[in-house]
Design a protein around this motif. Structure first.
Motif, PDB file in Angstrom:
ATOM      1  N   VAL A 132      -3.821   2.496   0.375  1.00 55.92           N
ATOM      2  CA  VAL A 132      -3.388   2.526  -1.019  1.00 55.92           C
ATOM      3  C   VAL A 132      -3.294   3.969  -1.503  1.00 55.92           C
ATOM      4  O   VAL A 132      -4.176   4.778  -1.236  1.00 55.92           O
ATOM      5  N   ARG A 133      -2.230   4.247  -2.227  1.00 53.57           N
ATOM      6  CA  ARG A 133      -2.072   5.557  -2.865  1.00 53.57           C
ATOM      7  C   ARG A 133      -1.684   5.337  -4.317  1.00 53.57           C
ATOM      8  O   ARG A 133      -0.656   4.716  -4.601  1.00 53.57           O
ATOM      9  N   CYS A 170       0.502   0.603   0.318  1.00 52.97           N
ATOM     10  CA  CYS A 170       0.642   0.287  -1.104  1.00 52.97           C
ATOM     11  C   CYS A 170       0.725   1.581  -1.899  1.00 52.97           C
ATOM     12  O   CYS A 170      -0.198   2.392  -1.862  1.00 52.97           O
ATOM     13  N   VAL A 171       1.839   1.782  -2.604  1.00 46.07           N
ATOM     14  CA  VAL A 171       1.975   2.899  -3.527  1.00 46.07           C
ATOM     15  C   VAL A 171       1.955   2.290  -4.923  1.00 46.07           C
ATOM     16  O   VAL A 171       2.771   1.429  -5.241  1.00 46.07           O
ATOM     17  N   ALA A 172       1.001   2.725  -5.723  1.00 43.33           N
ATOM     18  CA  ALA A 172       0.832   2.147  -7.053  1.00 43.33           C
ATOM     19  C   ALA A 172       0.820   3.234  -8.111  1.00 43.33           C
ATOM     20  O   ALA A 172       0.563   4.403  -7.821  1.00 43.33           O
ATOM     21  N   VAL A 192      -3.861  -3.989  -6.281  1.00 43.74           N
ATOM     22  CA  VAL A 192      -4.477  -2.904  -5.508  1.00 43.74           C
ATOM     23  C   VAL A 192      -5.791  -3.372  -4.895  1.00 43.74           C
ATOM     24  O   VAL A 192      -6.091  -3.073  -3.736  1.00 43.74           O
ATOM     25  N   ALA A 193      -6.570  -4.132  -5.638  1.00 44.70           N
ATOM     26  CA  ALA A 193      -7.835  -4.658  -5.110  1.00 44.70           C
ATOM     27  C   ALA A 193      -7.587  -5.580  -3.916  1.00 44.70           C
ATOM     28  O   ALA A 193      -8.302  -5.511  -2.910  1.00 44.70           O
ATOM     29  N   ILE A 194      -6.562  -6.419  -4.012  1.00 43.14           N
ATOM     30  CA  ILE A 194      -6.204  -7.301  -2.885  1.00 43.14           C
ATOM     31  C   ILE A 194      -5.792  -6.463  -1.683  1.00 43.14           C
ATOM     32  O   ILE A 194      -6.193  -6.728  -0.552  1.00 43.14           O
ATOM     33  N   ALA A 195      -4.990  -5.440  -1.925  1.00 43.01           N
ATOM     34  CA  ALA A 195      -4.520  -4.576  -0.835  1.00 43.01           C
ATOM     35  C   ALA A 195      -5.699  -3.901  -0.135  1.00 43.01           C
ATOM     36  O   ALA A 195      -5.766  -3.867   1.100  1.00 43.01           O
ATOM     37  N   LYS A 196      -6.626  -3.365  -0.913  1.00 35.29           N
ATOM     38  CA  LYS A 196      -7.795  -2.708  -0.315  1.00 35.29           C
ATOM     39  C   LYS A 196      -8.622  -3.701   0.485  1.00 35.29           C
ATOM     40  O   LYS A 196      -9.083  -3.390   1.590  1.00 35.29           O
ATOM     41  N   LYS A 197      -8.810  -4.898  -0.050  1.00 35.58           N
ATOM     42  CA  LYS A 197      -9.590  -5.926   0.639  1.00 35.58           C
ATOM     43  C   LYS A 197      -8.944  -6.311   1.969  1.00 35.58           C
ATOM     44  O   LYS A 197      -9.636  -6.590   2.945  1.00 35.58           O
TER      45      LYS A 197
END
Length: 107
Positions: A98-99, A73-75, A88-93
């Motif tokens: 994430v970047r 995930c690049v945000a 981003v929270a969903i991706a981390k979970k």
């Protein structure tokens, strides 16, 4: 637009669009709709998450679908609220790397 710009130098990069519904841009101004049309027409793939009208929750469904299909995930965000922050929270979970590049812009 940034992805479309770099595809000339990096042809292996693909642009997949995840759009929440068919009419999500109905209230956008003409200039933004034109920009979106150019992106859609030059994307490698367009995925509509729902085939109907805009509804409460279709953006969250879109965000979850993007994360489900992602390896990385690049945000670009600087707030703890809103759709990008939630994605981003969903991706981390889910364990997705994430970047956040917002802070790199100021370097």
């Amino acid at each position: 637009e940034a992805v479309l710009e770099i595809k000339a130098d990096y042809p292996h990069i693909r642009l997949l669009l995840y759009l929440p519904c068919r009419n999500h841009s109905a209230k956008w101004d003409a200039e933004d709709c034109t920009r979106l049309d150019v992106i859609i027409n030059n994307a490698d793939e367009v995925r509509y998450i729902t085939d109907g009208e805009y509804t409460d929750g279709c953006m969250k469904q879109r965000n979850a679908a993007m994360v489900h299909d992602a390896h990385y995930c690049v945000a670009w965000f600087n707030r703890r609220i809103g759709g990008t922050s939630q994605t981003v929270a969903i991706a981390k979970k889910c364990g997705c790397a994430v970047r956040n590049i917002v802070y790199e812009k100021s370097l």
